[in-house]
Scaffold this active site. Structure first.
Site, PDB file in Angstrom:
ATOM      1  N   LEU A  89       0.845  -1.202   0.000  1.00 30.51           N
ATOM      2  CA  LEU A  89       0.000   0.000   0.000  1.00 30.51           C
ATOM      3  C   LEU A  89       0.880   1.253   0.000  1.00 30.51           C
ATOM      4  O   LEU A  89       0.688   2.165  -0.806  1.00 30.51           O
ATOM      5  CB  LEU A  89      -0.917  -0.010   1.242  1.00 30.51           C
ATOM      6  CG  LEU A  89      -1.835   1.205   1.408  1.00 30.51           C
ATOM      7  CD1 LEU A  89      -2.851   1.285   0.260  1.00 30.51           C
ATOM      8  CD2 LEU A  89      -2.582   1.165   2.750  1.00 30.51           C
ATOM      9  N   THR A  90       1.880   1.275   0.889  1.00 33.97           N
ATOM     10  CA  THR A  90       2.692   2.481   1.107  1.00 33.97           C
ATOM     11  C   THR A  90       3.560   2.803  -0.109  1.00 33.97           C
ATOM     12  O   THR A  90       4.154   1.908  -0.708  1.00 33.97           O
ATOM     13  CB  THR A  90       3.608   2.259   2.329  1.00 33.97           C
ATOM     14  OG1 THR A  90       2.788   1.949   3.450  1.00 33.97           O
ATOM     15  CG2 THR A  90       4.453   3.480   2.619  1.00 33.97           C
ATOM     16  N   ILE A 144       7.889  -2.534   2.465  1.00 33.47           N
ATOM     17  CA  ILE A 144       6.933  -3.630   2.418  1.00 33.47           C
ATOM     18  C   ILE A 144       7.506  -4.872   3.130  1.00 33.47           C
ATOM     19  O   ILE A 144       8.478  -5.485   2.655  1.00 33.47           O
ATOM     20  CB  ILE A 144       6.567  -3.961   0.944  1.00 33.47           C
ATOM     21  CG1 ILE A 144       6.102  -2.689   0.201  1.00 33.47           C
ATOM     22  CG2 ILE A 144       5.507  -5.061   0.882  1.00 33.47           C
ATOM     23  CD1 ILE A 144       4.934  -1.955   0.855  1.00 33.47           C
ATOM     24  N   LEU A 203      -6.133  -3.475   7.263  1.00 35.47           N
ATOM     25  CA  LEU A 203      -5.321  -2.838   8.304  1.00 35.47           C
ATOM     26  C   LEU A 203      -5.970  -2.989   9.671  1.00 35.47           C
ATOM     27  O   LEU A 203      -5.291  -3.187  10.680  1.00 35.47           O
ATOM     28  CB  LEU A 203      -5.100  -1.351   7.982  1.00 35.47           C
ATOM     29  CG  LEU A 203      -4.295  -1.057   6.718  1.00 35.47           C
ATOM     30  CD1 LEU A 203      -4.107   0.448   6.532  1.00 35.47           C
ATOM     31  CD2 LEU A 203      -2.942  -1.742   6.757  1.00 35.47           C
ATOM     32  N   ALA A 252      -4.940  -6.308  11.070  1.00 38.78           N
ATOM     33  CA  ALA A 252      -3.538  -6.362  11.496  1.00 38.78           C
ATOM     34  C   ALA A 252      -3.301  -5.480  12.721  1.00 38.78           C
ATOM     35  O   ALA A 252      -2.555  -5.855  13.631  1.00 38.78           O
ATOM     36  CB  ALA A 252      -2.636  -5.937  10.343  1.00 38.78           C
ATOM     37  N   ARG A 263      21.004  -6.866  40.907  1.00 39.03           N
ATOM     38  CA  ARG A 263      21.990  -5.785  40.911  1.00 39.03           C
ATOM     39  C   ARG A 263      22.014  -5.110  42.281  1.00 39.03           C
ATOM     40  O   ARG A 263      20.987  -4.587  42.738  1.00 39.03           O
ATOM     41  CB  ARG A 263      21.594  -4.766  39.837  1.00 39.03           C
ATOM     42  CG  ARG A 263      22.551  -3.632  39.652  1.00 39.03           C
ATOM     43  CD  ARG A 263      23.652  -4.048  38.748  1.00 39.03           C
ATOM     44  NE  ARG A 263      24.487  -2.940  38.330  1.00 39.03           N
ATOM     45  CZ  ARG A 263      25.716  -3.126  37.863  1.00 39.03           C
ATOM     46  NH1 ARG A 263      26.200  -4.350  37.757  1.00 39.03           N
ATOM     47  NH2 ARG A 263      26.426  -2.101  37.483  1.00 39.03           N
ATOM     48  N   GLY A 304      21.075   0.005  32.875  1.00 39.86           N
ATOM     49  CA  GLY A 304      22.317   0.769  32.737  1.00 39.86           C
ATOM     50  C   GLY A 304      23.061   0.393  31.468  1.00 39.86           C
ATOM     51  O   GLY A 304      22.444   0.122  30.433  1.00 39.86           O
ATOM     52  N   GLU A 324       1.465   0.554  10.097  1.00 41.48           N
ATOM     53  CA  GLU A 324       0.020   0.318  10.355  1.00 41.48           C
ATOM     54  C   GLU A 324      -0.646   1.571  10.924  1.00 41.48           C
ATOM     55  O   GLU A 324      -1.575   1.481  11.720  1.00 41.48           O
ATOM     56  CB  GLU A 324      -0.170  -0.833  11.341  1.00 41.48           C
ATOM     57  CG  GLU A 324       0.294  -2.155  10.811  1.00 41.48           C
ATOM     58  CD  GLU A 324      -0.751  -2.846   9.970  1.00 41.48           C
ATOM     59  OE1 GLU A 324      -1.822  -2.256   9.741  1.00 41.48           O
ATOM     60  OE2 GLU A 324      -0.490  -3.969   9.528  1.00 41.48           O
ATOM     61  N   GLY A 325      -0.182   2.744  10.484  1.00 38.59           N
ATOM     62  CA  GLY A 325      -0.700   4.016  10.976  1.00 38.59           C
ATOM     63  C   GLY A 325       0.154   4.499  12.127  1.00 38.59           C
ATOM     64  O   GLY A 325       0.277   3.812  13.149  1.00 38.59           O
TER      65      GLY A 325
END
Ligand code: TGC
Ligand code: FAD
Length: 387
Positions: free
Chosen positions: A134-135, A166, A243, A246, A272, A343, A367-368
């Protein structure tokens, strides 16, 4: 009874037995076959193709679809699959999102009988791979502003243009391509090997390094009439419907990445010892860990709620936009903060937060973008289109 750090809200109790079974089988796969090697694939900028067959055997490809060798699972199960895969790495969830929601779903929903027969069983078995184009390079947020064209020539169509960013492009056997016709945007199936169709891998990514991302190029590709997805209406409705599938999976998936980061941060800060006590015994660190758990928990509650609505057929696209935005934001914040709590060790491949944080830079963009989903909700709230 102590609460699980990854399930403060008690989501486990709300799942059905079959959903738990699906989740557990994917979790076992991720623990045994993904986690031991995914860091190396990320370092090597390499998509682990050998994981496709085991994922297919688990029924993860097109898992929500009925028939054609697909598992016909419910939406919550699909969400749990995404969550577990992304606990491993966003690249695997991305692969499954594209194969299932962006390729098999449109073929199943908008394809002809022969397109379904030809592609869906092979895609469910992982023997055919799909991608979704699409893009375009000049602006993915505004897909209607597209330069790729499909012009009629007799019975055929002639495709020209290109698609950028893609997922699966370098390995795909079939591309679902959205192109501008004289009537408006329509969807086509373009097959590897067609004359004038090429794909090229995008290299040197700092994010989703274990995913194969590429560009598609169409130079006078002649498509037979049977390449058109006949059930698509003209315009963005059909691609947006893919979309939505997804994005729903992403809203679940990113929680798995966030859980992996919280797990690492909990373990590290308990071990730690600084200034004579475990890091985890200081107030500000506990507040940060609690914040991570809060973000994950609220994301889980939202994801499950929307999953149940999807299974009842009452989920709206803007609800999915809210969840995609909110859960991606939560996950990237958790990953970045977990990285900081580790860290200097947090910048190494010995720990997962930096890998997830880098991956989530893509996930919050594709996806936006976050802004696109905020504006979708803004439009819903105000009735005014600010795009
Ligand atoms: P909008 O007005 O929102 O919608 C146009 C028409 O479509 C209808 N619609 C749907 N219909 C069925 N199912 C759905 N889920 C639907 N969603 C929307 C809508 O009702 C409307 O119908 P009608 O009858 O009123 O005309 O469309 P818009 O043109 O205003 O859209 C604007 C905007 C910005 C929201 C849209 O262009 C957009 O979402 N842009 C972002 C683009 C994007 O997300 N691209 C993603 C590319 S694919 C990708 O990134 C894959 S990465 C995957 C991975 O690796 O995991
Ligand atoms: P742009 O649209 O240029 O946006 C740039 C910035 O402008 C963003 O911060 C955005 O939020 C902001 N912006 C945009 N519009 C507005 C506005 N109206 N107001 C305020 N700010 C705005 N696409 C596919 O089709 N298929 C795929 O499989 C696929 N896989 C992808 C995999 C990866 C790893 C990546 C990174 C991308 C992938 N994409 C895919 C493309 C992805 O969907 C786009 O990157 C995304 O939609 C954003 O488009 P863009 O990158 O062109 O950014």
């Amino acid at each position: 009874m102590a609460l699980s750090p990854y399930d403060i809200a008690g989501i486990e109790d709300e799942l059905h037995d079959d959903e738990r079974m699906v989740r557990d089988s994917v979790a076992r796969f991720v623990d045994a076959e993904v986690l031991p090697q995914i860091g190396k694939h990320f370092e090597d900028h390499h998509f682990p193709r050998e994981l496709i067959a085991p994922m297919a055997r688990l029924g993860l490809l097109g898992s929500s679809l009925e028939g054609y060798g697909c598992a016909g699972l419910n939406a919550v199960s699909y969400g749990l699959i995404c969550q577990e895969l992304e606990r491993g790495d966003s690249a695997l969830r991305s692969f499954v999102s594209v194969q299932s929601s962006l390729c098999m779903y449109p073929i199943h929903t908008y394809g002809s009988d022969s397109q379904r027969e030809r592609w869906l069983p092979a895609m469910a078995r992982g023997e055919a791979i799909g991608c979704f184009g699409l893009t375009e390079s000049h602006g993915g947020s505004d897909p209607l502003n597209m330069n790729t064209t499909a012009r009629r020539r007799g019975e055929d169509w002639v495709l020209n243009g290109s698609k950028m960013w893609i997922t699966n492009a370098p390995i795909a056997d079939v591309a679902v391509v959205w192109a501008l016709t004289d009537e408006g945007v329509r969807g086509f199936l373009v097959e590897r090997g067609m004359k004038g169709f090429e794909s090229r891998e995008i290299e040197r990514k700092f994010s989703l390094r274990a995913s194969a991302t590429g560009a598609l190029f169409f130079d006078d590709v002649v498509l037979p009439a049977s390449s058109l997805l006949p059930g698509t209406t003209v315009g963005l409705k059909a691609p947006l419907s893919c979309l939505t599938q997804a994005r729903f999976g992403i809203a679940w998936g990113v929680l798995g990445a966030a859980q992996a980061c919280l797990m690492d941060a909990l373990h590290y800060t308990r071990e730690r010892v600084l200034f004579g006590r475990p890091l985890a015994a200081t107030q500000s660190v506990q507040i940060r860990l609690a914040e991570m758990a809060r973000k994950i928990t609220t994301g889980q509650v939202l994801a499950l709620h929307l999953g149940r609505r999807k299974d009842r057929g009452i989920l709206s696209p803007v609800q999915v936009s809210l969840a995609k935005w909110s859960n991606c934001r939560a996950a990237i914040d958790v990953a970045r903060d977990a990285r900081d709590l580790l860290g200097g060790a947090g910048i190494t491949a010995d720990h997962v937060p930096i890998r997830h944080a880098l991956n989530l830079e893509s996930v919050i963009t594709y996806e936006g973008t976050e802004t696109i989903h905020q504006l979708s909700l803004g439009r819903e709230l105000t009735g005014l289109n600010a795009f």
